[in-house]
Design an enzyme around this catalytic site. Structure first.
Site, PDB file in Angstrom:
ATOM      1  CB  SER A   1      -7.748  58.488  84.813  1.00 19.09           C
ATOM      2  OG  SER A   1      -7.262  59.229  83.711  1.00 19.09           O
ATOM      3  CB  SER A   2      -3.086  57.372  82.032  1.00 19.00           C
ATOM      4  OG  SER A   2      -3.844  58.067  81.068  1.00 19.00           O
ATOM      5  CB  CYS A   3      -5.098  62.420  83.731  1.00 22.26           C
ATOM      6  SG  CYS A   3      -6.462  62.219  84.858  1.00 22.26           S
TER       7      CYS A   3
ATOM      8  CE1 TYR B   1     -12.242  61.610  86.086  1.00 25.25           C
ATOM      9  CE2 TYR B   1     -10.140  61.347  84.960  1.00 25.25           C
ATOM     10  CZ  TYR B   1     -11.364  60.845  85.335  1.00 25.25           C
ATOM     11  OH  TYR B   1     -11.720  59.572  84.958  1.00 25.25           O
TER      12      TYR B   1
ATOM     13  CE  LYS C   1     -11.395  58.633  88.077  1.00 25.68           C
ATOM     14  NZ  LYS C   1     -12.235  57.455  88.331  1.00 25.68           N
TER      15      LYS C   1
ATOM     16  CG  HIS D   1     -12.151  61.105  76.486  1.00 25.50           C
ATOM     17  ND1 HIS D   1     -13.147  60.551  77.244  1.00 25.50           N
ATOM     18  CD2 HIS D   1     -11.253  61.619  77.366  1.00 25.50           C
ATOM     19  CE1 HIS D   1     -12.862  60.720  78.528  1.00 25.50           C
ATOM     20  NE2 HIS D   1     -11.720  61.358  78.628  1.00 25.50           N
TER      21      HIS D   1
END
Ligand code: GFB
Length: 328
Positions: free
Chosen positions: A112-114, A141, A145, A184
């Site tokens: 994920s981009s987070c 999270y 990831k 989201h």
């Protein structure tokens, strides 16, 4: 490096009921893959190494799309940190290990981009991983990831496994989670405008200031990128998957409003968190490999809303009844 995958190969999609997994299954079937393997949550608890190893021993997938995970929006991430870190760390650990144990030829892990620092330079290049502090609303999270990326790299380095990682931007599309608490922003706004239209309410609540910038990618584009990477990418480094285009949450809300309920008005609830100020991926590496998205945001919002209208059972689910998905 293009390596065409045999259409008779055994391909396991972990998380096939989720937003991403269901799109990957559709994409593989459309491409003519005949042996797409799936297992429901009742059949297989992906957090249990014993069960996962047993399943791999019995089914011996040649290729694995590891797109399962406990996922959710900004509120779910900040209020359920234990589930987000535990479930995701376990799922990645069990599946990657079993893929190694039972000779999977290639595995694609979805992050994920987070994973990137809150203050990353925009657009975010892959090499900014682990260069600064994370966004606090989703650090649990994000840590899980990041561990998933490192897991794939470790198995590649120690055992020579062809395990790759892709980092998608914010996704949306059919089979998304439209719950107002755990979803989201894009599906949540769609549902809010829809409910307001049905109730004849004028004002629709948007969380935060509306100023954060986000990038969106339709899940069919993501599934296409995953299939592309499976045949065209084999590198130690993770790779970004996005559109490279972002907009403010305010502008996103305007787009959803114009499709769902143009007569409504936006009301910003500034007591709700904004999260990371901006998050747009640098997608140069993926573009240089020859992949680009096809679904523009306006078209994607319209088609996703049409899909939602077609799902009478989703619309009949009372607010707050759905839980966070355990499939990515
Ligand atoms: O999509 P979202 O929940 O997650 O929120 P993130 C994006 C932005 O939309 C935030 C605002 O600034 C929210 O405050 N927003 C406005 C809303 N109205 C709403 C609403 O009704 N619902 C929601 N959910 N947001 C997630 C991470 O961050 O991004 C995950 O928490 C994951 O870990 C995902 O990485 C891709 O974009 O802030």
């Amino acid at each position: 490096m293009h390596r065409e995958i045999d259409r008779a190969a055994r391909i396991y999609v972990a998380g096939h009921n989720g937003l991403v997994g269901s799109a990957v299954v559709r994409r593989l079937q459309a491409a003519g893959f005949k042996n797409v393997l799936t297992a429901s949550r009742q059949q297989l608890d992906l957090r249990d190494q014993g069960e996962v190893s047993h399943w791999f021993k019995a089914n011996r997938p040649d290729y694995v799309y590891l797109v399962a995970g406990t996922v959710g929006g900004i509120l779910a991430n900040s209020t359920r940190p234990a589930e987000f870190i535990y479930d995701n760390m376990m799922i990645h650990g069990t599946v990657v290990h079993a893929a190694h144990e039972y000779g999977t030829k290639k595995l694609l892990y979805l992050g994920s981009s987070c994973i990137y620092p809150r203050q990353a330079t925009q657009p975010i290049t892959e090499d900014q991983l682990l260069t600064g502090p994370l966004e606090p609303t989703n650090e649990w999270y994000a840590i899980a990831k990041i561990a998933g990326i490192k897991l794939c790299q470790a198995y590649r380095r120690q055992y020579g496994c062809d395990f790759i990682s892709a980092m998608p931007t914010n996704l949306y599309g059919p089979n998304d989670n439209f719950d107002l608490n755990s979803g989201h922003v894009l599906p949540a706004l769609m549902r809010k405008f829809h409910d307001a239209k049905l109730a004849g309410a004028k004002s629709v609540e948007i969380w935060g200031t509306g100023s954060p910038m986000r990038e969106f990618l339709h899940v069919d584009d993501l599934a296409d990128a995953c299939a592309f990477l499976m045949e065209n990418y084999s590198d130690d480094s993770h790779i970004n998957v996005g559109s490279g285009l972002d907009l403010s949450i305010h502008d996103l809300a305007e787009k959803v409003r114009s499709v769902v309920y143009p007569e409504s008005e936006l009301h910003f609830d500034k007591s709700k968190p904004d999260g990371t100020p901006r998050k747009v991926l640098d997608v140069t590496r993926l573009r240089d490999l020859g992949w680009a998205p096809k679904v523009d945001l306006d078209t994607g919002i319209r088609s996703t809303y049409q899909w939602l209208l077609d799902q009478q059972e989703v619309m009949n689910t009372p607010r707050g009844m759905q839980t966070v998905q355990v499939d990515g």
